[in-house]
Design a protein around this motif. Structure first.
Motif, PDB file in Angstrom:
ATOM      1  N   LEU A  47      21.520   1.090   4.728  1.00 35.07           N
ATOM      2  CA  LEU A  47      20.571   0.034   4.388  1.00 35.07           C
ATOM      3  C   LEU A  47      19.519  -0.139   5.486  1.00 35.07           C
ATOM      4  O   LEU A  47      18.324  -0.308   5.196  1.00 35.07           O
ATOM      5  N   THR A  48      19.953  -0.059   6.739  1.00 43.16           N
ATOM      6  CA  THR A  48      19.009  -0.170   7.857  1.00 43.16           C
ATOM      7  C   THR A  48      18.012   0.977   7.845  1.00 43.16           C
ATOM      8  O   THR A  48      16.798   0.777   8.023  1.00 43.16           O
ATOM      9  N   LEU A  49      18.504   2.183   7.632  1.00 43.09           N
ATOM     10  CA  LEU A  49      17.617   3.341   7.596  1.00 43.09           C
ATOM     11  C   LEU A  49      16.616   3.235   6.446  1.00 43.09           C
ATOM     12  O   LEU A  49      15.436   3.564   6.617  1.00 43.09           O
ATOM     13  N   LYS A  50      17.091   2.773   5.287  1.00 45.75           N
ATOM     14  CA  LYS A  50      16.193   2.633   4.133  1.00 45.75           C
ATOM     15  C   LYS A  50      15.085   1.608   4.423  1.00 45.75           C
ATOM     16  O   LYS A  50      13.909   1.838   4.091  1.00 45.75           O
ATOM     17  N   GLN A  51      15.436   0.509   5.046  1.00 43.05           N
ATOM     18  CA  GLN A  51      14.439  -0.519   5.358  1.00 43.05           C
ATOM     19  C   GLN A  51      13.370   0.021   6.313  1.00 43.05           C
ATOM     20  O   GLN A  51      12.177  -0.245   6.121  1.00 43.05           O
ATOM     21  N   GLU A  52      13.799   0.775   7.314  1.00 42.40           N
ATOM     22  CA  GLU A  52      12.842   1.316   8.282  1.00 42.40           C
ATOM     23  C   GLU A  52      11.943   2.370   7.640  1.00 42.40           C
ATOM     24  O   GLU A  52      10.739   2.428   7.910  1.00 42.40           O
ATOM     25  N   ILE A  53      12.518   3.212   6.777  1.00 38.68           N
ATOM     26  CA  ILE A  53      11.713   4.238   6.102  1.00 38.68           C
ATOM     27  C   ILE A  53      10.703   3.589   5.171  1.00 38.68           C
ATOM     28  O   ILE A  53       9.527   3.978   5.128  1.00 38.68           O
ATOM     29  N   CYS A  54      11.143   2.606   4.419  1.00 35.99           N
ATOM     30  CA  CYS A  54      10.234   1.906   3.502  1.00 35.99           C
ATOM     31  C   CYS A  54       9.114   1.198   4.265  1.00 35.99           C
ATOM     32  O   CYS A  54       7.962   1.163   3.804  1.00 35.99           O
ATOM     33  N   LYS A  55       9.446   0.637   5.428  1.00 34.91           N
ATOM     34  CA  LYS A  55       8.423  -0.021   6.239  1.00 34.91           C
ATOM     35  C   LYS A  55       7.367   0.981   6.695  1.00 34.91           C
ATOM     36  O   LYS A  55       6.167   0.702   6.640  1.00 34.91           O
ATOM     37  N   MET A  56       7.823   2.173   7.129  1.00 31.80           N
ATOM     38  CA  MET A  56       6.890   3.202   7.576  1.00 31.80           C
ATOM     39  C   MET A  56       6.017   3.672   6.409  1.00 31.80           C
ATOM     40  O   MET A  56       4.795   3.827   6.558  1.00 31.80           O
ATOM     41  N   ILE A  57       6.645   3.900   5.252  1.00 29.05           N
ATOM     42  CA  ILE A  57       5.898   4.360   4.078  1.00 29.05           C
ATOM     43  C   ILE A  57       4.860   3.333   3.655  1.00 29.05           C
ATOM     44  O   ILE A  57       3.710   3.667   3.353  1.00 29.05           O
ATOM     45  N   ASP A  58       5.242   2.063   3.669  1.00 31.41           N
ATOM     46  CA  ASP A  58       4.324   0.992   3.271  1.00 31.41           C
ATOM     47  C   ASP A  58       3.161   0.875   4.255  1.00 31.41           C
ATOM     48  O   ASP A  58       2.011   0.671   3.848  1.00 31.41           O
ATOM     49  N   ASN A  59       3.449   1.037   5.561  1.00 31.32           N
ATOM     50  CA  ASN A  59       2.386   0.937   6.568  1.00 31.32           C
ATOM     51  C   ASN A  59       1.356   2.055   6.421  1.00 31.32           C
ATOM     52  O   ASN A  59       0.209   1.894   6.843  1.00 31.32           O
ATOM     53  N   ASN A  60       1.759   3.175   5.843  1.00 36.84           N
ATOM     54  CA  ASN A  60       0.849   4.306   5.675  1.00 36.84           C
ATOM     55  C   ASN A  60       0.233   4.361   4.272  1.00 36.84           C
ATOM     56  O   ASN A  60      -0.404   5.352   3.914  1.00 36.84           O
ATOM     57  N   GLY A  61       0.443   3.309   3.492  1.00 39.04           N
ATOM     58  CA  GLY A  61      -0.180   3.227   2.176  1.00 39.04           C
ATOM     59  C   GLY A  61       0.377   4.196   1.157  1.00 39.04           C
ATOM     60  O   GLY A  61      -0.331   4.626   0.241  1.00 39.04           O
ATOM     61  N   ILE A  62       1.657   4.570   1.305  1.00 36.09           N
ATOM     62  CA  ILE A  62       2.302   5.488   0.376  1.00 36.09           C
ATOM     63  C   ILE A  62       3.230   4.694  -0.536  1.00 36.09           C
ATOM     64  O   ILE A  62       3.957   3.808  -0.075  1.00 36.09           O
ATOM     65  N   LEU A  63       3.229   5.027  -1.823  1.00 38.22           N
ATOM     66  CA  LEU A  63       4.087   4.334  -2.775  1.00 38.22           C
ATOM     67  C   LEU A  63       5.470   4.972  -2.801  1.00 38.22           C
ATOM     68  O   LEU A  63       5.601   6.194  -2.992  1.00 38.22           O
ATOM     69  N   VAL A  64       6.488   4.162  -2.614  1.00 42.31           N
ATOM     70  CA  VAL A  64       7.864   4.661  -2.653  1.00 42.31           C
ATOM     71  C   VAL A  64       8.174   5.230  -4.031  1.00 42.31           C
ATOM     72  O   VAL A  64       8.944   6.197  -4.164  1.00 42.31           O
ATOM     73  N   GLU A  65       7.560   4.674  -5.073  1.00 43.87           N
ATOM     74  CA  GLU A  65       7.831   5.134  -6.434  1.00 43.87           C
ATOM     75  C   GLU A  65       7.413   6.582  -6.669  1.00 43.87           C
ATOM     76  O   GLU A  65       7.864   7.220  -7.622  1.00 43.87           O
ATOM     77  N   ASN A  66       6.558   7.113  -5.800  1.00 42.77           N
ATOM     78  CA  ASN A  66       6.087   8.496  -5.954  1.00 42.77           C
ATOM     79  C   ASN A  66       7.023   9.510  -5.311  1.00 42.77           C
ATOM     80  O   ASN A  66       6.744  10.709  -5.362  1.00 42.77           O
ATOM     81  N   MET A  67       8.096   9.059  -4.718  1.00 42.16           N
ATOM     82  CA  MET A  67       9.026   9.972  -4.071  1.00 42.16           C
ATOM     83  C   MET A  67       9.694  10.869  -5.112  1.00 42.16           C
ATOM     84  O   MET A  67      10.138  10.418  -6.157  1.00 42.16           O
ATOM     85  N   ARG A  68       9.733  12.173  -4.839  1.00 40.87           N
ATOM     86  CA  ARG A  68      10.314  13.134  -5.778  1.00 40.87           C
ATOM     87  C   ARG A  68      11.413  13.987  -5.147  1.00 40.87           C
ATOM     88  O   ARG A  68      11.836  14.982  -5.727  1.00 40.87           O
ATOM     89  N   GLY A  69      11.886  13.627  -3.981  1.00 37.24           N
ATOM     90  CA  GLY A  69      12.961  14.389  -3.362  1.00 37.24           C
ATOM     91  C   GLY A  69      13.368  13.812  -2.018  1.00 37.24           C
ATOM     92  O   GLY A  69      12.559  13.170  -1.340  1.00 37.24           O
ATOM     93  N   GLN A  70      14.622  14.036  -1.641  1.00 34.09           N
ATOM     94  CA  GLN A  70      15.150  13.621  -0.354  1.00 34.09           C
ATOM     95  C   GLN A  70      15.952  14.771   0.248  1.00 34.09           C
ATOM     96  O   GLN A  70      16.657  15.473  -0.480  1.00 34.09           O
ATOM     97  N   GLY A  71      15.869  14.953   1.554  1.00 35.42           N
ATOM     98  CA  GLY A  71      16.635  16.008   2.207  1.00 35.42           C
ATOM     99  C   GLY A  71      17.265  15.516   3.487  1.00 35.42           C
ATOM    100  O   GLY A  71      16.566  15.098   4.412  1.00 35.42           O
ATOM    101  N   TYR A  72      18.609  15.519   3.537  1.00 38.90           N
ATOM    102  CA  TYR A  72      19.348  15.089   4.724  1.00 38.90           C
ATOM    103  C   TYR A  72      20.492  16.067   4.974  1.00 38.90           C
ATOM    104  O   TYR A  72      20.693  17.024   4.231  1.00 38.90           O
ATOM    105  N   ASP A  73      21.229  15.785   6.029  1.00 39.42           N
ATOM    106  CA  ASP A  73      22.443  16.562   6.261  1.00 39.42           C
ATOM    107  C   ASP A  73      23.588  15.946   5.449  1.00 39.42           C
ATOM    108  O   ASP A  73      23.353  15.127   4.553  1.00 39.42           O
ATOM    109  N   GLY A  74      24.827  16.327   5.758  1.00 40.44           N
ATOM    110  CA  GLY A  74      25.955  15.903   4.938  1.00 40.44           C
ATOM    111  C   GLY A  74      26.698  14.681   5.421  1.00 40.44           C
ATOM    112  O   GLY A  74      27.811  14.406   4.954  1.00 40.44           O
TER     113      GLY A  74
END
Length: 290
Positions: free
Chosen positions: A30-57
């Motif tokens: 939840l903390t990571l999601k909040q920080e990522i969303c904050k960064m995306i919002d500050n750069n004027g990017i819509l979260v709804e346009n996300m089409r993929g995620q890539g992380y480790d296991g």
């Protein structure tokens, strides 16, 4: 937390850009999601346009219910999660190595030797001094090639559990400093500050000078040289699934050729390596009884 965005530009080309390194108070999803969303919002990017995620296991990243990818899927149903290709390969190779006893013993001994030598700055300095003496003797005898970017300074590198490329770097670093490491372990075993250091140095020296360790070193160096090429290929920014499959197929072909025709060359290189460093080679023509 490192954030990298992968996107398609106006001309239809795939781009990948490093965006930011962010400090987070914890690694909860939840903390990571909040920080990522904050960064995306500050750069004027819509979260709804996300089409993929890539992380480790890690569970906080890929968890099906409470992981970061699951939280984003609640907001973006098309943001499918893909486990990092190269990380999957590294984990698979690491898991396979644990099931081969000889290989697992080799990596255990390799880790012990590297950790023992690299544990203190004084030992690293002593290793560098031995290296300088060896290079001076070789230069005086003109037994090796000199030139730009040759004979660079080296240090022993530690292997990481989830970074298979680091295993290859650890092997190559020890092989390039094999003689110097051997001399250092001998000196510590004879003149170490206390009995524990002397005993640890001697046990590492005995393990390092065994034929099994020498054979496994060259075998894994050969094998992981091929897998390292594949890992580097999977790390390319412009990589796609077709090219990745071609890389895998090519690596499989090289392994098959090595299995079918590579034994003689490998064994000759092992014998040469053992003779160079004073390691006893068993007589392969004798009968052995289990």
């Amino acid at each position: 937390m490192t954030i990298i965005l992968r996107f398609v530009d106006c001309n239809g080309f795939i781009r990948e850009r490093f965006v930011d390194i962010m400090s987070v108070v914890d690694t909860n999803a939840l903390t990571l999601k909040q920080e990522i969303c904050k960064m995306i919002d500050n750069n004027g990017i819509l979260v709804e346009n996300m089409r993929g995620q890539g992380y480790d296991g890690a569970s906080n990243m890929c968890g099906s219910w409470n992981g970061l990818q699951a939280l984003f899927l609640q907001d973006c149903p098309y943001a499918y999660y893909v486990h990092c290709f190269s990380h999957c390969l590294q984990l698979a190779l690491n898991g396979v190595a644990k099931d081969v006893k000889v290989v697992w013993r080799f990596f255990s001994m390799l880790t012990n030797i590297v950790n023992f030598v690299s544990a203190f700055a004084k030992r690293c300095n002593e290793l560098n001094l031995i290296r300088k003496v060896e290079l001076k003797e070789l230069l005086d005898s003109r037994e090796f090639e000199t030139g730009r970017e040759l004979n660079q300074g080296h240090s022993l590198k530690r292997a990481r559990a989830t970074r298979w490329g680091s295993h290859f770097a650890s092997i190559t670093s020890l092989m390039s400093l094999f003689k110097e490491t051997k001399i250092l372990l001998q000196e510590i075993s004879e003149h170490g500050p206390n009995q524990q250091f002397r005993g640890d140095a001697e046990s590492n020296y005995i393990a390092m000078m065994s034929f099994e360790f020498g054979f496994a070193s060259l075998l894994m160096d050969k094998i992981m040289g091929l897998t390292n090429f594949l890992c580097q290929g999977l790390h390319k920014k412009t990589q796609d699934i077709v090219s990745a499959l071609n890389f895998v197929e090519n690596t499989k072909s090289q392994f098959q050729d090595m299995r079918a025709h590579g034994w003689d060359d490998l064994f000759m290189s092992v014998v040469s390596f053992c003779e160079q460093h004073g390691i006893d080679v068993p007589d392969m023509r004798r009968f052995y009884y289990s």
